[in-house]
Scaffold this motif. Sequence first.
Motif, PDB file in Angstrom:
ATOM      1  N   LEU A 134      -5.399   2.198  -9.437  1.00  0.00           N
ATOM      2  CA  LEU A 134      -6.024   0.891  -9.252  1.00  0.00           C
ATOM      3  C   LEU A 134      -6.018   0.414  -7.798  1.00  0.00           C
ATOM      4  N   LYS A 135      -5.030   0.884  -7.013  1.00  0.00           N
ATOM      5  CA  LYS A 135      -4.804   0.256  -5.716  1.00  0.00           C
ATOM      6  C   LYS A 135      -4.835   1.210  -4.529  1.00  0.00           C
ATOM      7  N   ARG A 136      -5.039   2.504  -4.737  1.00  0.00           N
ATOM      8  CA  ARG A 136      -4.979   3.471  -3.641  1.00  0.00           C
ATOM      9  C   ARG A 136      -6.050   3.193  -2.592  1.00  0.00           C
ATOM     10  N   THR A 137      -5.739   3.600  -1.362  1.00  0.00           N
ATOM     11  CA  THR A 137      -6.676   3.487  -0.258  1.00  0.00           C
ATOM     12  C   THR A 137      -7.223   4.877   0.075  1.00  0.00           C
ATOM     13  N   PRO A 138      -8.316   4.957   0.815  1.00  0.00           N
ATOM     14  CA  PRO A 138      -8.832   6.278   1.218  1.00  0.00           C
ATOM     15  C   PRO A 138      -7.805   7.102   1.993  1.00  0.00           C
ATOM     16  N   ALA A 139      -7.049   6.456   2.867  1.00  0.00           N
ATOM     17  CA  ALA A 139      -6.037   7.183   3.647  1.00  0.00           C
ATOM     18  C   ALA A 139      -4.940   7.730   2.742  1.00  0.00           C
ATOM     19  N   GLN A 140      -4.553   6.963   1.740  1.00  0.00           N
ATOM     20  CA  GLN A 140      -3.521   7.425   0.809  1.00  0.00           C
ATOM     21  C   GLN A 140      -4.032   8.576  -0.053  1.00  0.00           C
ATOM     22  N   LEU A 172       3.557   7.198  -4.976  1.00  0.00           N
ATOM     23  CA  LEU A 172       4.316   5.947  -4.920  1.00  0.00           C
ATOM     24  C   LEU A 172       3.724   5.013  -3.871  1.00  0.00           C
ATOM     25  N   ALA A 173       3.416   5.541  -2.689  1.00  0.00           N
ATOM     26  CA  ALA A 173       2.830   4.716  -1.628  1.00  0.00           C
ATOM     27  C   ALA A 173       1.489   4.140  -2.073  1.00  0.00           C
ATOM     28  N   ALA A 174       0.721   4.945  -2.815  1.00  0.00           N
ATOM     29  CA  ALA A 174      -0.604   4.518  -3.260  1.00  0.00           C
ATOM     30  C   ALA A 174      -0.538   3.410  -4.304  1.00  0.00           C
ATOM     31  N   ALA A 175       0.624   3.225  -4.937  1.00  0.00           N
ATOM     32  CA  ALA A 175       0.781   2.117  -5.881  1.00  0.00           C
ATOM     33  C   ALA A 175       0.749   0.775  -5.165  1.00  0.00           C
ATOM     34  N   ASN A 176       1.071   0.793  -3.851  1.00  0.00           N
ATOM     35  CA  ASN A 176       0.984  -0.410  -3.006  1.00  0.00           C
ATOM     36  C   ASN A 176       1.705  -1.610  -3.623  1.00  0.00           C
ATOM     37  N   ASN A 177       2.934  -1.361  -4.052  1.00  0.00           N
ATOM     38  CA  ASN A 177       3.774  -2.431  -4.597  1.00  0.00           C
ATOM     39  C   ASN A 177       5.090  -2.419  -3.833  1.00  0.00           C
ATOM     40  N   GLU A 178       5.362  -3.461  -3.085  1.00  0.00           N
ATOM     41  CA  GLU A 178       6.540  -3.491  -2.217  1.00  0.00           C
ATOM     42  C   GLU A 178       7.841  -3.358  -3.003  1.00  0.00           C
ATOM     43  N   LEU A 179       7.874  -3.844  -4.230  1.00  0.00           N
ATOM     44  CA  LEU A 179       9.103  -3.770  -5.020  1.00  0.00           C
ATOM     45  C   LEU A 179       9.405  -2.349  -5.475  1.00  0.00           C
ATOM     46  N   LEU A 180       8.401  -1.474  -5.444  1.00  0.00           N
ATOM     47  CA  LEU A 180       8.611  -0.079  -5.807  1.00  0.00           C
ATOM     48  C   LEU A 180       9.031   0.776  -4.612  1.00  0.00           C
ATOM     49  N   LEU A 211      -1.812  20.384 -13.375  1.00  0.00           N
ATOM     50  CA  LEU A 211      -1.460  19.054 -13.867  1.00  0.00           C
ATOM     51  C   LEU A 211      -1.405  18.039 -12.728  1.00  0.00           C
ATOM     52  N   HIS A 212      -0.944  18.463 -11.559  1.00  0.00           N
ATOM     53  CA  HIS A 212      -0.982  17.592 -10.381  1.00  0.00           C
ATOM     54  C   HIS A 212      -2.430  17.267 -10.000  1.00  0.00           C
ATOM     55  N   GLU A 213      -3.294  18.263 -10.113  1.00  0.00           N
ATOM     56  CA  GLU A 213      -4.710  18.058  -9.797  1.00  0.00           C
ATOM     57  C   GLU A 213      -5.347  17.043 -10.745  1.00  0.00           C
ATOM     58  N   ARG A 214      -4.931  17.074 -12.011  1.00  0.00           N
ATOM     59  CA  ARG A 214      -5.439  16.100 -12.981  1.00  0.00           C
ATOM     60  C   ARG A 214      -5.019  14.687 -12.602  1.00  0.00           C
ATOM     61  N   ILE A 215      -3.776  14.545 -12.152  1.00  0.00           N
ATOM     62  CA  ILE A 215      -3.299  13.231 -11.707  1.00  0.00           C
ATOM     63  C   ILE A 215      -4.137  12.753 -10.519  1.00  0.00           C
ATOM     64  N   PHE A 216      -4.314  13.641  -9.548  1.00  0.00           N
ATOM     65  CA  PHE A 216      -5.069  13.272  -8.347  1.00  0.00           C
ATOM     66  C   PHE A 216      -6.504  12.886  -8.700  1.00  0.00           C
ATOM     67  N   LYS A 217      -7.136  13.652  -9.574  1.00  0.00           N
ATOM     68  CA  LYS A 217      -8.520  13.364  -9.973  1.00  0.00           C
ATOM     69  C   LYS A 217      -8.623  11.981 -10.611  1.00  0.00           C
ATOM     70  N   ALA A 218      -7.677  11.661 -11.497  1.00  0.00           N
ATOM     71  CA  ALA A 218      -7.708  10.358 -12.155  1.00  0.00           C
ATOM     72  C   ALA A 218      -7.480   9.225 -11.152  1.00  0.00           C
ATOM     73  N   VAL A 219      -6.558   9.434 -10.218  1.00  0.00           N
ATOM     74  CA  VAL A 219      -6.306   8.408  -9.199  1.00  0.00           C
ATOM     75  C   VAL A 219      -7.541   8.228  -8.319  1.00  0.00           C
ATOM     76  N   LYS A 220      -8.149   9.337  -7.938  1.00  0.00           N
ATOM     77  CA  LYS A 220      -9.343   9.282  -7.088  1.00  0.00           C
ATOM     78  C   LYS A 220     -10.480   8.543  -7.784  1.00  0.00           C
ATOM     79  N   GLU A 221     -10.622   8.763  -9.088  1.00  0.00           N
ATOM     80  CA  GLU A 221     -11.705   8.141  -9.851  1.00  0.00           C
ATOM     81  C   GLU A 221     -11.329   6.751 -10.359  1.00  0.00           C
TER      82      GLU A 221
END
Length: 258
Positions: A134-140, A172-180, A211-221
């Motif tokens: 939901l919150k990732r940036t292009p750089a992340q 974790l960084a891509a979650a962009n939540n300071e408390l995490l 399985l890592h690629e599946r995670i990345f694909k879902a985050v990207k989309e």
Amino acid sequence: MTIKAKHSGQRGRTSGTSRGVRNLHAEIAFKIGERICSGEFPSGSVLPNEAAWGKLFGASRTAVREGMKVLQAKGLVISRPKIGSRVAPRESWNLLDKDVFAWHGAAVGRKAFIATTQEFRRHIEPGIAELAALKRTPAQLEAMAHALSRMSEAERLDNAISSDVAFHRGLLAAANNELLNPFAVLIEQSLGSLFEFTTQVNPRYRQAIHLHERIFKAVKEQDSEGARKAMQALISDTDDVLSGERAGQKSKSKPGRS
């Protein structure tokens, strides 16, 4: 594909952090902290006084006192004037501190540490993946893609581990939540130790990459539910690897087996 270490004697990640060059009071804190986490000094017990520690380490009382201040800051020790220093309750220990986390991991043993790590992952990482979508940036995204590429190309154990950890830290960084953010220590050290073990024994390493690629694909989309499910699938796959290793160890121990 199973990645093997190219050299022997690789140190486990839960056996203590790299000491490097330490000043005396930091070295004293390190040695006492290890002994506390190992259970040599249980919670609530009174620690030796400054004179006793000083004699043991060949150090001044000032150095010992400064070392105790370090342990107080880590939540391991409570010091009171005229009473001395006691070991703090375990719930007060700062496991987000790299040293405390490493000492604790070494003390509980690999089996218990891995079980705890998997429990942590089941409850935390699917949510992290969902937020990242939901919150990732292009750089992340680029950082995660780079880690995934390194992971796919790795031939050495240390490279496979570092790139795998980098992927999860990037998530974790891509979650962009300071408390995490404080969980970065847990991601780096607990997953590093887990991956050091599973990468060597996993007969389906390429499946793990998929399985890592599946995670990345879902985050990207920006598919948050897909990212959550993909992370759950990865954690389940790790459970299967660990179960297979345990089953293999049991079969090897049976009489009549070579």
